[in-house]
Design a protein around this motif. Structure first.
Motif, short mmCIF file in Angstrom:
data_model
loop_
_atom_site.label_atom_id
_atom_site.label_comp_id
_atom_site.label_asym_id
_atom_site.label_seq_id
_atom_site.Cartn_x
_atom_site.Cartn_y
_atom_site.Cartn_z
N LEU A 12 0.57 -1.70 -0.20
CA LEU A 12 -0.34 0.13 0.08
C LEU A 12 0.14 1.33 0.11
CD1 LEU A 12 -3.07 -0.93 2.21
CD2 LEU A 12 -3.20 -0.13 -0.24
N LEU A 13 1.73 1.26 0.85
CA LEU A 13 3.04 2.04 1.31
C LEU A 13 3.49 2.50 -0.69
CD1 LEU A 13 4.72 1.85 4.25
CD2 LEU A 13 2.89 3.63 3.72
N LEU A 14 3.99 1.75 -1.18
CA LEU A 14 4.52 1.25 -2.36
C LEU A 14 3.40 2.09 -4.04
CD1 LEU A 14 7.35 1.64 -3.85
CD2 LEU A 14 6.55 -0.31 -4.00
N PHE A 87 -6.98 2.73 5.61
CA PHE A 87 -6.71 1.56 5.97
C PHE A 87 -5.63 2.18 6.18
CE2 PHE A 87 -4.27 -2.44 5.67
CZ PHE A 87 -4.68 -3.13 6.74
N LEU A 88 -4.96 2.44 5.58
CA LEU A 88 -3.30 2.74 5.25
C LEU A 88 -2.90 3.70 6.13
CD1 LEU A 88 -0.58 2.34 4.01
CD2 LEU A 88 -1.06 3.91 2.82
N GLU A 89 -3.85 4.72 6.93
CA GLU A 89 -3.40 6.07 7.45
C GLU A 89 -3.40 5.01 8.72
OE1 GLU A 89 -2.57 9.45 7.15
OE2 GLU A 89 -2.45 8.50 4.93
N GLY A 90 -4.11 4.03 9.72
CA GLY A 90 -3.85 3.81 10.37
C GLY A 90 -2.80 3.01 10.24
N ASP A 93 2.11 4.67 9.79
CA ASP A 93 3.98 5.24 10.76
C ASP A 93 4.81 4.06 11.40
OD1 ASP A 93 4.92 6.95 12.95
OD2 ASP A 93 4.46 5.48 14.10
N ALA A 94 5.48 3.48 11.77
CA ALA A 94 6.53 3.08 11.19
C ALA A 94 5.81 1.91 12.88
CB ALA A 94 7.95 2.61 11.38
N GLY A 95 6.90 3.41 14.13
CA GLY A 95 6.12 3.58 15.16
C GLY A 95 4.38 2.52 15.22
N LYS A 96 4.19 3.16 15.07
CA LYS A 96 2.44 2.37 15.24
C LYS A 96 2.30 1.04 14.44
CE LYS A 96 -2.21 4.50 14.64
NZ LYS A 96 -2.68 5.26 13.99
N TRP A 97 3.17 0.45 13.48
CA TRP A 97 2.90 -0.80 12.89
C TRP A 97 3.68 -1.21 14.03
CZ3 TRP A 97 0.53 -3.99 10.18
CH2 TRP A 97 0.92 -5.09 9.88
N VAL A 122 -5.35 1.69 18.78
CA VAL A 122 -3.67 2.92 19.28
C VAL A 122 -3.82 4.10 18.56
CG1 VAL A 122 -1.83 2.41 18.69
CG2 VAL A 122 -1.83 0.47 18.20
N THR A 123 -4.40 4.63 18.15
CA THR A 123 -4.86 5.77 17.32
C THR A 123 -5.79 6.64 18.32
OG1 THR A 123 -4.80 5.11 14.67
CG2 THR A 123 -6.09 7.53 15.76
N SER A 124 -6.34 5.54 19.05
CA SER A 124 -7.79 6.12 19.93
C SER A 124 -6.93 6.64 21.46
CB SER A 124 -8.73 5.56 19.82
OG SER A 124 -9.48 4.87 19.48
N ALA A 125 -6.12 5.49 21.87
CA ALA A 125 -4.75 5.93 22.65
C ALA A 125 -4.29 6.74 22.30
CB ALA A 125 -4.23 4.55 23.33
N LEU A 126 -3.37 6.89 21.50
CA LEU A 126 -2.79 8.41 21.69
C LEU A 126 -3.25 9.81 21.41
CD1 LEU A 126 -0.15 7.01 18.75
CD2 LEU A 126 0.34 7.80 20.61
N ILE A 127 -4.23 10.38 20.87
CA ILE A 127 -5.48 10.58 20.84
C ILE A 127 -5.93 11.32 22.31
CG2 ILE A 127 -7.99 11.88 19.73
CD1 ILE A 127 -7.67 10.18 17.63
#
Length: 134
Positions: A12-14, A87-90, A93-97, A122-127
């Motif tokens: 997806l990134l590529l 999906f890709l936005e979630g 980030d390499a650290g999040k992955w 993970v996103t909710s926790a970061l927010i």
């Protein structure tokens, strides 16, 4: 065959980097051919890349075009769908992955829906962390 989720993410990134759109005389997608694309993903076998693309298509994350040859299901990729971008936005980030992989390894489950759920958590926790001032 086992789906390689690192390959799914890297695919997806590529694709995001290589796909483009033209708007001269209407909306046109500049396609990425699968055979050319596999050479760009170092560290994965052609089978891993093809299977990742096939599953991303099935999940509705990318749009592909069929091959004229009957033995091939997909010849290339047209675009990433809105669901694919979400999906890709979630998982971008390499650290999040890395955190998502750790969570899924502990839960002993790997699927696109589990990855999405873990990414949302993970996103909710970061927010929450950033909005609570901690």
């Amino acid at each position: 065959m086992r789906l390689n989720y690192d390959c799914v993410r890297d695919t997806l990134l590529l694709l995001e980097d290589k796909l483009s759109v033209s708007c001269e005389g209407g909306l046109t997608f500049n396609l990425v051919y699968l055979d050319d694309f596999t050479e760009l993903l170092d560290g994965y076998s052609a089978e891993d890349v093809y299977y990742a693309v096939f599953n991303l298509k099935q999940a509705g994350f990318i749009s592909c075009f069929p091959c004229d040859a009957p033995e091939y299901v997909i010849d290339g990729i047209e675009y990433i769908t809105f669901a694919g971008h979400e999906f890709l936005e979630g998982i971008r980030d390499a650290g999040k992955w890395k955190t998502i992989n750790s969570i899924l390894a502990k839960a002993k489950t790997f699927s696109l829906s589990a990855i999405s759920a873990a990414a949302e958590g993970v996103t909710s926790a970061l927010i929450c962390k950033h909005t609570s001032g901690n």
